[in-house]
Design a protein around this motif. Structure first.
Motif, short mmCIF file in Angstrom:
data_model
loop_
_atom_site.label_atom_id
_atom_site.label_comp_id
_atom_site.label_asym_id
_atom_site.label_seq_id
_atom_site.Cartn_x
_atom_site.Cartn_y
_atom_site.Cartn_z
N PRO A 10 59.58 40.89 15.73
CA PRO A 10 58.57 40.11 16.44
C PRO A 10 58.89 40.06 17.93
N GLY A 11 57.88 40.33 18.74
CA GLY A 11 58.09 40.38 20.19
C GLY A 11 57.62 39.14 20.89
N ASP A 12 57.65 39.21 22.19
CA ASP A 12 57.39 38.06 23.04
C ASP A 12 55.96 38.02 23.54
N GLY A 13 55.30 39.16 23.58
CA GLY A 13 53.96 39.19 24.16
C GLY A 13 53.98 39.56 25.62
N ARG A 14 55.18 39.56 26.23
CA ARG A 14 55.33 39.97 27.62
C ARG A 14 56.28 41.17 27.65
N PRO A 15 55.79 42.36 27.98
CA PRO A 15 56.63 43.56 27.93
C PRO A 15 57.93 43.43 28.71
N THR A 16 57.91 42.72 29.83
CA THR A 16 59.14 42.58 30.62
C THR A 16 60.21 41.83 29.83
N ALA A 17 59.78 40.82 29.08
CA ALA A 17 60.75 40.04 28.28
C ALA A 17 61.29 40.89 27.14
N LEU A 80 65.47 39.54 14.80
CA LEU A 80 65.21 38.88 16.08
C LEU A 80 66.43 39.03 16.98
N THR A 81 66.24 39.78 18.06
CA THR A 81 67.31 39.98 19.03
C THR A 81 67.08 39.12 20.26
N GLY A 82 65.87 38.72 20.52
CA GLY A 82 65.54 37.88 21.66
C GLY A 82 64.49 36.87 21.27
N TRP A 83 64.01 36.15 22.25
CA TRP A 83 62.95 35.17 22.01
C TRP A 83 61.69 35.88 21.51
N ALA A 84 60.95 35.28 20.60
CA ALA A 84 59.71 35.87 20.09
C ALA A 84 58.69 34.77 19.86
N TRP A 85 57.47 35.00 20.30
CA TRP A 85 56.42 34.05 19.98
C TRP A 85 56.26 33.97 18.47
N ARG A 401 60.94 35.10 37.17
CA ARG A 401 59.58 35.65 37.18
C ARG A 401 59.53 37.09 36.68
N GLU A 402 60.61 37.87 36.86
CA GLU A 402 60.55 39.27 36.45
C GLU A 402 60.64 39.43 34.94
N VAL A 403 61.03 38.40 34.23
CA VAL A 403 61.13 38.50 32.78
C VAL A 403 60.17 37.54 32.09
N TYR A 404 60.21 36.28 32.46
CA TYR A 404 59.47 35.28 31.69
C TYR A 404 58.33 34.62 32.45
#
Length: 522
Positions: A10-17, A80-85, A401-404
């Motif tokens: 599951p991803g974050d919805g923001r490609p940079t994140a 899950l390796t990072g934050w995910a919506w 800002r560049e990630v989240y």
């Protein structure tokens, strides 16, 4: 016939994140696949392994095509390796909800505890969605990234498939006396008699399950959550006079608060927007609101992250007020309920309005047996200074800002002051089923050198490291310290803390409210 393990990220919805943690993810996946094969499971990916599920459309498309092939006794594994919506995994969950509830398909969440991108936080968000949907699950974490850590994961997977896995928890015995019940009763009465509304601001700005209003839970305190939409929020912000904004800015500068304009492009315009938010929310409080939560952080065009405004509301000494007001980030209603109750208990016990901390339960550090608490910039200034009202050791920097945080905005940067015998607590649940999780802990000293060595990426957010009280639990390879076990046993991704020991009073409050409690440590 070989059983399948359907895998999703599951991803974050923001490609940079997503790109931020993808390198770690690529290292983790071969180990997860090997652990699954060891248990006789054929890994089947529901999407391209090199990308995360970062849109609802993609989730539906791949899920419908491949999950249709699943058979009884197969499993869905969310890595899950990072934050995910949670909504991105929730789309998949919705497809299989009935089958999971019937026991025909198993859900396993696997997360890491790395400092750079702890999937533990994303797993907690997915857990919240699963609990709302009444879907059973197993959540496994890799604490130690060494081979021994992954061997432990393999063993846990085997136990899970055999139906034997049970998470170890520390236990604590706490005596609840009549004086604790009297304090809790008076605190509950204080909140009930206020009969005040609890505004939830801009909750339509982020697809997060925390914004669910939990009416039943708040009814226990005689309070009612009310929604204030983004449009009304914007109108309120724009209605704040520039004279008040400039005066607020001057007062913060007089208190020694530093504004690091050169770091990551923080601008005075962003600070002014944050101060407008703060003053608008302060006006809501002055008009009768008991507490509040704000969700909008990054999705509004032209509006910055809310964290600085939240921090100023939660701080004792800030422009136009001299008491902390509960204002939780991400409009986390359970955090709001817990924080308001903790603050009321402290008021009855001490006779002062005290701040309450809001944190991500971020990750466990095996090197020094500590739990990292991290707030995305909205922590009360009180917790980062030992001189009330002196903010000279605290900075305001730009959000990541560049990630989240696409529009930037102010985040508080500082280290929590060390304190012994404090309280970490949280009410958590769904519908009409809630429980209190509570633990006693110490906040340890953290130097800037230690912070940079161990947690270098977290250079913009307030942070604290803690030890949970208690003895080791388990035996052999499964033995854990109280801190490690409490980290794994904590259900939601947020926790609330005070600098006072009020574990008995919180247990008494849960008892009086008719809600069960888990004591992770005394």
């Amino acid at each position: 016939m070989e059983r399948k393990a359907f895998l999703i990220t599951p991803g974050d919805g923001r490609p940079t994140a997503n790109a931020f943690w993808m390198e770690d993810h690529q290292k983790i996946m071969p180990r997860v696949e090997a652990a699954l094969r060891k248990e006789g499971r054929e890994p089947v990916w529901l999407h391209d392994q090199k990308v995360a599920i970062d849109s609802w459309a993609m989730s539906r498309q791949v899920g419908l095509e491949l999950l249709a092939q699943s058979k009884p006794n197969d499993c869905l594994v969310c890595v899950l390796t990072g934050w995910a919506w949670p909504e991105h995994s929730g789309v998949i969950f919705a497809m299989i909800q009935e089958r999971v509830q019937k026991g025909e398909l198993q859900i396993i969440l696997i997360c890491n505890m790395k400092e750079k991108a702890p999937g533990y936080v994303g797993a907690r968000a997915a857990v919240l969605k699963l609990e709302i949907m009444k879907m059973p699950y197993t959540c496994l974490a890799v604490i130690d990234p060494s081979d021994s850590g992954w061997n432990k994961l393999s063993r846990q997977l085997g136990q899970t498939f055999l139906g034997q896995y049970k998470q170890l928890e520390p236990r604590g015995e706490v005596e609840v006396k009549d004086e604790h019940r009297r304090t809790a009763s008076d605190a509950i009465k204080l909140l009930r008699e206020s009969g005040s509304p609890v505004p939830l601001l801009s909750v339509n700005s982020m697809t997060m399950a925390q914004g669910w209003p939990h009416y039943y839970l708040f009814s226990k305190l005689g309070l009612t959550p009310i929604y204030i939409g983004s449009n009304e929020f914007f109108r309120g912000i724009n209605g704040i006079a520039a004279k008040r904004v400039n005066a607020a800015y001057r007062k913060l500068k007089e208190r020694g608060l530093k504004f690091e304009y050169r770091l990551n492009g923080l601008s005075r315009h962003e600070i002014d927007l944050a101060l407008r938010m703060y003053l608008y929310k302060l006006d809501l409080f002055k008009s009768g609101a008991a507490g509040m939560g704000t969700q909008g952080q990054m999705e509004h065009i032209g509006i910055v992250a809310t964290d600085l405004a939240d921090s100023l509301m939660m701080s004792t000494i800030s422009p136009e007020k001299n008491r902390p007001v509960i204002d939780v980030t991400e409009a986390d209603c359970e955090a709001l309920f817990t924080s308001m109750l903790m603050q009321a208990i402290l008021y009855v016990k001490i006779g002062m309005w005290k701040p309450v901390g809001f944190h991500d339960i971020r990750h466990y550090n095996a090197e020094n047996d500590t739990l990292v608490l991290l707030n995305s910039g909205a922590l009360s200034l009180d917790f980062m200074t030992d001189k009330p009202g002196d903010y000279s050791d605290i900075s305001v920097v730009s959000q990541n800002r560049e990630v989240y945080f696409l529009n930037g905005g102010g985040a508080i940067l500082g280290n929590m002051q060390p304190v012994n015998n404090t309280t970490l607590a949280r009410f958590h649940g769904t519908g009409s089923t809630y429980q209190l999780t509570v633990a006693g802990m110490d906040i340890l000293p953290l130097s800037w050198e230690e912070r940079n060595r161990h947690y270098g990426l977290l250079d913009r957010w307030p942070m604290g490291i803690v030890k949970i009280h208690g003895e080791n639990v388990g035996a052999g390879d499964d033995q854990m310290t109280a801190t490690e076990a409490a980290t794994l046993a904590w259900t939601p991704n947020h926790g609330q803390h005070t600098n006072e020991y009020i574990v008995p009073e919180m247990l008494a409050a849960a008892e009086l409210l008719g809600l069960p409690a888990r004591i992770l440590s005394a």
